[in-house]
Every structure is written in structure tokens, then in C-alpha cells.
Design a protein around this motif. Sequence first.
Motif, PDB file in Angstrom:
ATOM      1  N   TYR A  15       8.826  29.696 -17.379  1.00 39.11           N
ATOM      2  CA  TYR A  15       8.366  31.081 -17.228  1.00 39.11           C
ATOM      3  C   TYR A  15       9.184  32.043 -18.076  1.00 39.11           C
ATOM      4  O   TYR A  15       8.659  33.025 -18.587  1.00 39.11           O
ATOM      5  CB  TYR A  15       8.374  31.500 -15.746  1.00 39.11           C
ATOM      6  CG  TYR A  15       9.756  31.730 -15.198  1.00 39.11           C
ATOM      7  CD1 TYR A  15      10.303  32.999 -15.187  1.00 39.11           C
ATOM      8  CD2 TYR A  15      10.527  30.677 -14.707  1.00 39.11           C
ATOM      9  CE1 TYR A  15      11.590  33.214 -14.694  1.00 39.11           C
ATOM     10  CE2 TYR A  15      11.790  30.882 -14.226  1.00 39.11           C
ATOM     11  CZ  TYR A  15      12.323  32.155 -14.223  1.00 39.11           C
ATOM     12  OH  TYR A  15      13.586  32.372 -13.748  1.00 39.11           O
ATOM     13  N   ASN A  16      10.463  31.770 -18.252  1.00 39.53           N
ATOM     14  CA  ASN A  16      11.340  32.680 -18.999  1.00 39.53           C
ATOM     15  C   ASN A  16      11.574  32.227 -20.436  1.00 39.53           C
ATOM     16  O   ASN A  16      12.464  32.732 -21.113  1.00 39.53           O
ATOM     17  CB  ASN A  16      12.671  32.847 -18.269  1.00 39.53           C
ATOM     18  CG  ASN A  16      13.409  31.531 -18.061  1.00 39.53           C
ATOM     19  OD1 ASN A  16      12.959  30.479 -18.513  1.00 39.53           O
ATOM     20  ND2 ASN A  16      14.529  31.595 -17.379  1.00 39.53           N
ATOM     21  N   ARG A  49       6.320  34.283 -19.032  1.00 42.44           N
ATOM     22  CA  ARG A  49       5.387  34.808 -18.027  1.00 42.44           C
ATOM     23  C   ARG A  49       6.199  35.239 -16.816  1.00 42.44           C
ATOM     24  O   ARG A  49       7.369  34.903 -16.693  1.00 42.44           O
ATOM     25  CB  ARG A  49       4.356  33.756 -17.643  1.00 42.44           C
ATOM     26  CG  ARG A  49       4.974  32.472 -17.122  1.00 42.44           C
ATOM     27  CD  ARG A  49       3.927  31.361 -16.972  1.00 42.44           C
ATOM     28  NE  ARG A  49       4.540  30.074 -16.732  1.00 42.44           N
ATOM     29  CZ  ARG A  49       4.966  29.242 -17.670  1.00 42.44           C
ATOM     30  NH1 ARG A  49       4.866  29.568 -18.940  1.00 42.44           N
ATOM     31  NH2 ARG A  49       5.511  28.081 -17.363  1.00 42.44           N
ATOM     32  N   GLU A  50       5.564  35.959 -15.935  1.00 43.17           N
ATOM     33  CA  GLU A  50       6.226  36.384 -14.700  1.00 43.17           C
ATOM     34  C   GLU A  50       6.550  35.168 -13.838  1.00 43.17           C
ATOM     35  O   GLU A  50       5.755  34.231 -13.766  1.00 43.17           O
ATOM     36  CB  GLU A  50       5.299  37.298 -13.883  1.00 43.17           C
ATOM     37  CG  GLU A  50       5.209  38.706 -14.374  1.00 43.17           C
ATOM     38  CD  GLU A  50       6.474  39.506 -14.114  1.00 43.17           C
ATOM     39  OE1 GLU A  50       7.007  39.469 -12.990  1.00 43.17           O
ATOM     40  OE2 GLU A  50       6.927  40.153 -15.061  1.00 43.17           O
ATOM     41  N   GLU A  71       2.706  36.155  -8.460  1.00 49.17           N
ATOM     42  CA  GLU A  71       3.774  36.479  -9.391  1.00 49.17           C
ATOM     43  C   GLU A  71       4.688  37.518  -8.763  1.00 49.17           C
ATOM     44  O   GLU A  71       4.300  38.242  -7.843  1.00 49.17           O
ATOM     45  CB  GLU A  71       3.206  37.025 -10.701  1.00 49.17           C
ATOM     46  CG  GLU A  71       2.477  35.973 -11.502  1.00 49.17           C
ATOM     47  CD  GLU A  71       1.935  36.479 -12.816  1.00 49.17           C
ATOM     48  OE1 GLU A  71       1.791  35.657 -13.732  1.00 49.17           O
ATOM     49  OE2 GLU A  71       1.639  37.695 -12.933  1.00 49.17           O
ATOM     50  N   LYS A  72       5.880  37.632  -9.295  1.00 49.64           N
ATOM     51  CA  LYS A  72       6.856  38.585  -8.760  1.00 49.64           C
ATOM     52  C   LYS A  72       6.324  40.012  -8.789  1.00 49.64           C
ATOM     53  O   LYS A  72       6.638  40.821  -7.921  1.00 49.64           O
ATOM     54  CB  LYS A  72       8.162  38.488  -9.553  1.00 49.64           C
ATOM     55  CG  LYS A  72       9.292  39.265  -8.936  1.00 49.64           C
ATOM     56  CD  LYS A  72      10.600  38.993  -9.641  1.00 49.64           C
ATOM     57  CE  LYS A  72      11.728  39.702  -8.922  1.00 49.64           C
ATOM     58  NZ  LYS A  72      13.024  39.416  -9.544  1.00 49.64           N
ATOM     59  N   ASN A  73       5.457  40.329  -9.751  1.00 49.63           N
ATOM     60  CA  ASN A  73       4.876  41.672  -9.853  1.00 49.63           C
ATOM     61  C   ASN A  73       3.722  41.895  -8.872  1.00 49.63           C
ATOM     62  O   ASN A  73       3.126  42.965  -8.842  1.00 49.63           O
ATOM     63  CB  ASN A  73       4.419  41.952 -11.286  1.00 49.63           C
ATOM     64  CG  ASN A  73       3.297  41.038 -11.744  1.00 49.63           C
ATOM     65  OD1 ASN A  73       2.676  40.332 -10.949  1.00 49.63           O
ATOM     66  ND2 ASN A  73       3.038  41.031 -13.041  1.00 49.63           N
ATOM     67  N   LYS A  75       0.809  40.076  -8.668  1.00 43.99           N
ATOM     68  CA  LYS A  75      -0.485  39.565  -9.132  1.00 43.99           C
ATOM     69  C   LYS A  75      -0.720  38.152  -8.602  1.00 43.99           C
ATOM     70  O   LYS A  75       0.136  37.280  -8.707  1.00 43.99           O
ATOM     71  CB  LYS A  75      -0.515  39.556 -10.659  1.00 43.99           C
ATOM     72  CG  LYS A  75      -1.795  39.018 -11.245  1.00 43.99           C
ATOM     73  CD  LYS A  75      -1.735  39.017 -12.767  1.00 43.99           C
ATOM     74  CE  LYS A  75      -2.967  38.356 -13.353  1.00 43.99           C
ATOM     75  NZ  LYS A  75      -2.831  38.193 -14.807  1.00 43.99           N
TER      76      LYS A  75
END
Length: 154
Positions: A15-16, A49-50, A71-73, A75
Motif C-alpha cells: 500500500y505504501n 494506495r490508502e 480504507e483509512k480515509n 472509503k
Amino acid sequence: MIVVSSCLAGMEVRYNGTHCLHTKIQQLIQEKKAVAVCPELLGGFQTPREPAEIIGGNGYDVLKGKAKVIEKNGKEVTDLYIEGAYRTWELVSELQASIVVLKENSPSCGSKMIYNGEFLHKRIEGVGVTTALLRKKGIQVLSEEELSELVQTF
């Protein structure tokens, strides 16, 4: 033939945008005894990605529609994780792979532990979405931590 998480083979697909190189897995790839796959990329994600976690259960619960991947945001990305799991299953089936080694703790790939859905780096017992589907299909899924037990067979 075995299938392994791309990040464990040294590919920067997490993801990172990093990897989690496991030298034995890299060796298996080089010896053409293993094929790398990233369920998240197969599901339609990009890198980076998140970060995402399963909320309300584990991978089996996601497949039953009883839990979600968020996701952390905030979504919801459940459908992409399910898509990635099925596309991974297609590849595993096509290759007639009997063993799959996936990255522990991932909401897709965890085979013993996943994060608890609070985005606080707390792990709980559970499996990711891809692991759940593959195990339902009768495929042996291990983590990179369990690979040393298999080394003698390859």
C-alpha cells in the motif's frame, strides 16, 4: 509450483509502495519454482494506495457479506478485495498450485493475523479475503513466517 505474494518477492507493491523481501521467496522465483501475485493489484488497486483494514470480522465474513474492507480515509473497497481474491484464485487454479505463501497481517493475504479495523496497528487472529477464498477452495495458504517449515520440500 507455488504462488507467493509479490511484496515478499521484492516487488514494491504494498500500500505504501514498499516491499517485504523474503530471500527464500526471491530464490524460489529465480529458480522458477514460484510465481508472484498481488491480489490487491489484481483487484484494481494502484501503488501506493490508502491502507485498508477489515471491519466487522475477517475474510470469511467479507465473502459472506457480513464484514467490509475500509480504507483509512473511510472509503469502502470491499468489492476490489473480493475481485482480487477471485482473480488470484483463477491464477492459482490455472497454475495448479498446491501451496500459496501470502503476506501476514494483510486484509487480503493474512493467514493467521489481520489488523483489527481501528487503524491503530492492533492485530487480531483472522484471515484476509484472498486467504479465506483460497482456503474455501482447498488451497493450503501459509504466511512467510511459516515458509521455513517448507524449505526442505522445494
